[in-house]
Scaffold this active site. Sequence first.
Site, short mmCIF file in Angstrom:
data_model
loop_
_atom_site.label_atom_id
_atom_site.label_comp_id
_atom_site.label_asym_id
_atom_site.label_seq_id
_atom_site.Cartn_x
_atom_site.Cartn_y
_atom_site.Cartn_z
N PHE A 137 0.85 -1.19 0.00
CA PHE A 137 0.00 0.00 0.00
C PHE A 137 0.89 1.24 0.00
O PHE A 137 1.73 1.40 0.87
CB PHE A 137 -0.95 0.05 1.20
CG PHE A 137 -1.88 1.23 1.12
CD1 PHE A 137 -2.96 1.20 0.25
CD2 PHE A 137 -1.65 2.37 1.87
CE1 PHE A 137 -3.80 2.31 0.13
CE2 PHE A 137 -2.49 3.48 1.75
CZ PHE A 137 -3.58 3.44 0.88
N ASP A 222 9.18 2.60 1.87
CA ASP A 222 7.99 3.30 2.34
C ASP A 222 7.81 2.98 3.82
O ASP A 222 7.32 1.91 4.19
CB ASP A 222 6.77 2.84 1.52
CG ASP A 222 5.48 3.50 1.99
OD1 ASP A 222 5.45 4.07 3.09
OD2 ASP A 222 4.47 3.41 1.25
N LYS A 251 2.50 9.10 8.60
CA LYS A 251 1.60 8.83 9.72
C LYS A 251 2.02 9.42 11.08
O LYS A 251 1.43 10.38 11.53
CB LYS A 251 1.32 7.33 9.81
CG LYS A 251 0.42 6.86 8.65
CD LYS A 251 -0.08 5.46 8.84
CE LYS A 251 -1.20 5.12 7.88
NZ LYS A 251 -0.79 4.71 6.54
C1 PLP Z 1 -1.01 5.03 5.16
C2 PLP Z 1 0.04 4.67 4.21
C3 PLP Z 1 0.27 5.43 3.05
C4 PLP Z 1 -0.62 6.57 2.63
O1 PLP Z 1 -0.59 7.63 3.51
P1 PLP Z 1 -1.69 8.80 3.39
O2 PLP Z 1 -1.23 9.80 4.42
O3 PLP Z 1 -3.02 8.20 3.69
O4 PLP Z 1 -1.61 9.33 2.02
C5 PLP Z 1 1.33 5.07 2.24
N1 PLP Z 1 2.14 4.03 2.55
C6 PLP Z 1 1.93 3.28 3.64
C7 PLP Z 1 2.86 2.15 3.93
C8 PLP Z 1 0.87 3.56 4.50
O5 PLP Z 1 0.66 2.79 5.57
#
Ligand code: PLP
Length: 395
Positions: A137, A222, A251
Amino acid sequence: MSNLEMQRLTDGNVMNTYARFPIALVRGEGARVWDADGKEYLDFVSGIAVNSLGHCHPAVAEAVAEQVRTLIHVSNLYHIEPQARLAKALCERSFADRVFFCNSGAEANEAAIKLARRHGSEQARGRSEVITALNSFHGRTLATLTATGQEKIRLGYDPLPQGFRHVPFNDLDAAVDAVDERTAAILVEPIQGEGGVVVPDVSYIRGLRRLCDDKGLLLMFDEVQVGMGRTGRLFAYEHFGVEPDVMTLAKALGGGLPLGAMLAREDVARSFPPGSHASTFGGNPVVCRAGLAVMETILEAGLVGRCEAMGGALRQGLDALAQRFGFIREVRGKGLLLGMEMDRECAPMVQECMREGLLVVPAGANVLRMVPPLTIGQGEVDEALGILERVLARV
Ligand SMILES: *Cc1c(COP(=O)(O)O)cnc(C)c1O
């Protein structure tokens, strides 16, 4: 206003993109939140791994309050002291030399993808492709949802941007086979969050590092969900003994304020000269003051070590539940990012936990995820385990 009245108000005019639980949370303190009807919950969701210091931590609240009385926003036309200080703090404690600030995880990954394309094209013509993992994700913008290895998130958004290729996660051979002369970078979560709390083999992450070194590719992690202490290390890559070339954070970075960041080594960051990328709000004084307060508190209070210890305690309790209930397939995760995979959908258990006063969140259909604040204590861990046990005993 009651929960029901709040629900009606939302249903009136808010775009219907979220399947919300039927409660409105109106106040929080530490690991506790209260809904509009006055019911108290133990919060093991933390705004989806955001409130790592718990709700309304005084260090964040006071830093933000002072900053909003001094200067709220000026844009990146000018130097911003809290932004520069936060960049310095992040670089002092990571592999990175430079930081680009934005407002979300998706934007941080968008910046990483843009940097990979510029960096790749400077090395060789046509080097622009980014390899990502299935079940990953990376966000909801057009580029990041294309990077995301989940069909359901892309559904209906054609035509999608080009230049992405998906390979199975934790499969080094598949990554090796996917690399060709067009590849610019590999982007992965060092531990998958939304995809079901999946911790890969150390040899996989190390293998990706070697592959990127051999082929001259950027390794981009990420860490939007796993960064800032969540896994019992300040950054999750520390578990694997390798460093990325680029890393994204969001986050937990801003303590609940919208703050994202893309970090890179100097030689990579050079591919982003003035004018190549920008954000109006990115790294504004308020969100960066919050970020500084989060960083200082994590370090001063030893929250990374505490996260590892409390994660161990929670893990032990979950392992015991898995012994008792045959429908729990596996307990996995690191630090205070833990998931229980069930042999069935976990949505009904999440509902039941909520009714019993414990907030948890699924990661995929079958994984019940727990991401409590890093400040959590043994008493709260025991309380959560007690509620879980009661709920699991009757499903
Ligand atoms: C939550 C998340 C995102 C997206 O972040 P947003 O602030 O909602 O755009 C991207 N990568 C990972 C691994 C995430 O957990």
